[in-house]
Scaffold this active site. Structure first.
Site, PDB file in Angstrom:
ATOM      1  CG  ASN A 185       5.748   3.652   2.562  1.00 16.60           C
ATOM      2  OD1 ASN A 185       6.645   4.396   2.958  1.00 16.60           O
ATOM      3  ND2 ASN A 185       5.745   2.347   2.804  1.00 16.60           N
ATOM      4  N   GLY A 229      17.792  10.402   3.699  1.00 19.91           N
ATOM      5  CA  GLY A 229      17.086  11.305   2.783  1.00 19.91           C
ATOM      6  C   GLY A 229      17.630  11.303   1.368  1.00 19.91           C
ATOM      7  CB  SER A 236       6.447  -1.683  -3.923  1.00 20.97           C
ATOM      8  OG  SER A 236       6.823  -3.003  -4.196  1.00 20.97           O
ATOM      9  CG  HIS A 244       7.912  -1.782   1.505  1.00 18.17           C
ATOM     10  ND1 HIS A 244       8.084  -1.680   2.870  1.00 18.17           N
ATOM     11  CD2 HIS A 244       8.108  -3.097   1.196  1.00 18.17           C
ATOM     12  CE1 HIS A 244       8.353  -2.872   3.372  1.00 18.17           C
ATOM     13  NE2 HIS A 244       8.371  -3.750   2.371  1.00 18.17           N
ATOM     14  CD  GLU A 277      -3.819  -5.261   5.990  1.00 13.14           C
ATOM     15  OE1 GLU A 277      -3.239  -6.324   5.822  1.00 13.14           O
ATOM     16  OE2 GLU A 277      -4.941  -5.000   5.494  1.00 13.14           O
ATOM     17  CG  ASP A 311       4.824  -1.931   4.486  1.00 12.33           C
ATOM     18  OD1 ASP A 311       4.864  -0.690   4.369  1.00 12.33           O
ATOM     19  OD2 ASP A 311       5.639  -2.574   5.170  1.00 12.33           O
ATOM     20  CB  THR A 362      -4.439   1.551   3.464  1.00 11.43           C
ATOM     21  OG1 THR A 362      -3.580   0.404   3.481  1.00 11.43           O
ATOM     22  CG2 THR A 362      -4.790   1.896   2.033  1.00 11.43           C
ATOM     23  CG  ASN A 366      14.529   7.415  -2.018  1.00 12.23           C
ATOM     24  OD1 ASN A 366      14.428   7.094  -3.193  1.00 12.23           O
ATOM     25  ND2 ASN A 366      14.969   6.580  -1.090  1.00 12.23           N
TER      26      ASN A 366
HETATM   27  C1  GAR Z   1      14.730   3.549   1.597  1.00 15.86           C
HETATM   28  O1  GAR Z   1      15.511   2.515   1.115  1.00 15.86           O
HETATM   29  C2  GAR Z   1      13.297   3.105   1.764  1.00 15.86           C
HETATM   30  O2  GAR Z   1      12.943   2.096   0.871  1.00 15.86           O
HETATM   31  C3  GAR Z   1      13.286   2.607   3.175  1.00 15.86           C
HETATM   32  O3  GAR Z   1      14.126   3.482   3.877  1.00 15.86           O
HETATM   33  C4  GAR Z   1      15.160   3.922   3.011  1.00 15.86           C
HETATM   34  C5  GAR Z   1      15.355   5.420   3.191  1.00 15.86           C
HETATM   35  O4  GAR Z   1      16.446   5.878   2.461  1.00 15.86           O
HETATM   36  N1  GAR Z   1      11.943   2.636   3.687  1.00 15.86           N
HETATM   37  C6  GAR Z   1      11.436   1.732   4.517  1.00 15.86           C
HETATM   38  O5  GAR Z   1      12.076   0.804   4.939  1.00 15.86           O
HETATM   39  C7  GAR Z   1       9.991   1.971   4.906  1.00 15.86           C
HETATM   40  N2  GAR Z   1       9.462   0.839   5.585  1.00 15.86           N
HETATM   41  P1  GAR Z   1      16.711   7.432   2.305  1.00 15.86           P
HETATM   42  O6  GAR Z   1      16.499   8.064   3.676  1.00 15.86           O
HETATM   43  O7  GAR Z   1      18.164   7.521   1.878  1.00 15.86           O
HETATM   44  O8  GAR Z   1      15.762   7.972   1.269  1.00 15.86           O
END
Ligand code: GAR
Length: 229
Positions: free
Chosen positions: A121, A23, A150, A123, A157, A159, A155, A25
């Site tokens: 999302n 978490g 990114s 990614h 599909e 990513d 959607t 982000n």
């Molecule tokens: C992030 O780096 C994000 O890009 C990735 O998970 C991490 C979560 O970090 N997301 C994916 O891989 C989605 N397919 P966080 O929990 O520290 O924010």
């Protein structure tokens, strides 16, 4: 739909965040909200893992949390059950925007289409390259000179929705998957609040992401941010 009054009145954008892990982000958004640096209100967090540190971060900020664990009492919660509970919770929170920030379950098309707000999302790759998992390792193995992250519209599909913004960096000779992940995450921590600000201000129109004609003096999407780290 993003309520046009939300933009016009400069009301806070109500955001629900879906998480599965640390978490970091989410924390960036909490910090920005608490500092008054972003016009947002985080109305709730949904975690599909009961051990996600993101839950502690939300609790510490007094943000409502729904833990819809994919494993409870040794039983796996199927995606349909998860989505039923998540839908009810999201409808109760009435978000303007749903943010998947490190959320690691694949959602069904029906859930995405019926969600009460647009969904974005984060990614960890420069889409359309490296959809799915292990993005950093794959970028190194391919010998990519640039990598990054990114933010795209979700959607059915995986990513594949319209890419709104990207943060780019140069891959160093010495980079490992771990070092690259750490550097990409620093980019994510700038990209996510920046993107949400652009959405809140109506500069990125999620209802029509391929046509940011309202702001036709801006470059076409995705808007790009270079990271020097
Ligand atoms: C992030 O780096 C994000 O890009 C990735 O998970 C991490 C979560 O970090 N997301 C994916 O891989 C989605 N397919 P966080 O929990 O520290 O924010």
């Amino acid at each position: 739909m993003l309520d046009s009054q939300t933009k016009v009145n400069n009301k806070s954008l109500r955001i629900a965040v879906l998480v599965s892990g640390s978490g970091s982000n989410l924390q960036v958004l909490i910090n920005a909200m608490q500092a008054g640096a972003l016009p947002i209100e985080i109305v709730g967090v949904i975690s599909n893992r009961e051990d996600a540190y993101a839950i502690t971060r939300a609790n510490d900020a007094s943000i409502p949390v729904a833990v819809l664990s994919h494993v409870a009492s040794g039983k796996r919660m199927g995606i349909k059950t998860f989505e039923t509970h998540a839908s009810a919770q999201l409808s109760a929170w009435q978000p303007d925007l749903i943010v998947l920030a490190g959320f690691m379950r694949v959602l069904s098309g029906a859930f995405i289409e019926n969600a009460p707000a647009p969904m974005i999302n984060l990614h960890p790759a420069l889409l359309p390259a490296y959809k799915g998992l292990d993005t950093h390792q794959r970028a190194i193995q391919t010998g990519e000179r640039n990598h990054g992250c990114s933010i795209h519209v979700v959607t059915a599909e995986l990513d594949a929705g319209a890419v709104l913004t990207q943060a780019l960096l140069e891959v160093n000779q010495k980079d490992t998957a771990d070092s690259l992940q750490a550097r990409v995450q620093q980019g994510e921590h700038q990209l996510l609040p920046w993107t949400i600000l652009l959405i809140a201000k109506g500069i990125i129109d999620l209802n029509n992401p391929h046509n940011n004609a309202e702001s036709s003096y801006l470059p076409a999407l995705p808007l790009k941010l270079w990271i020097n780290n």
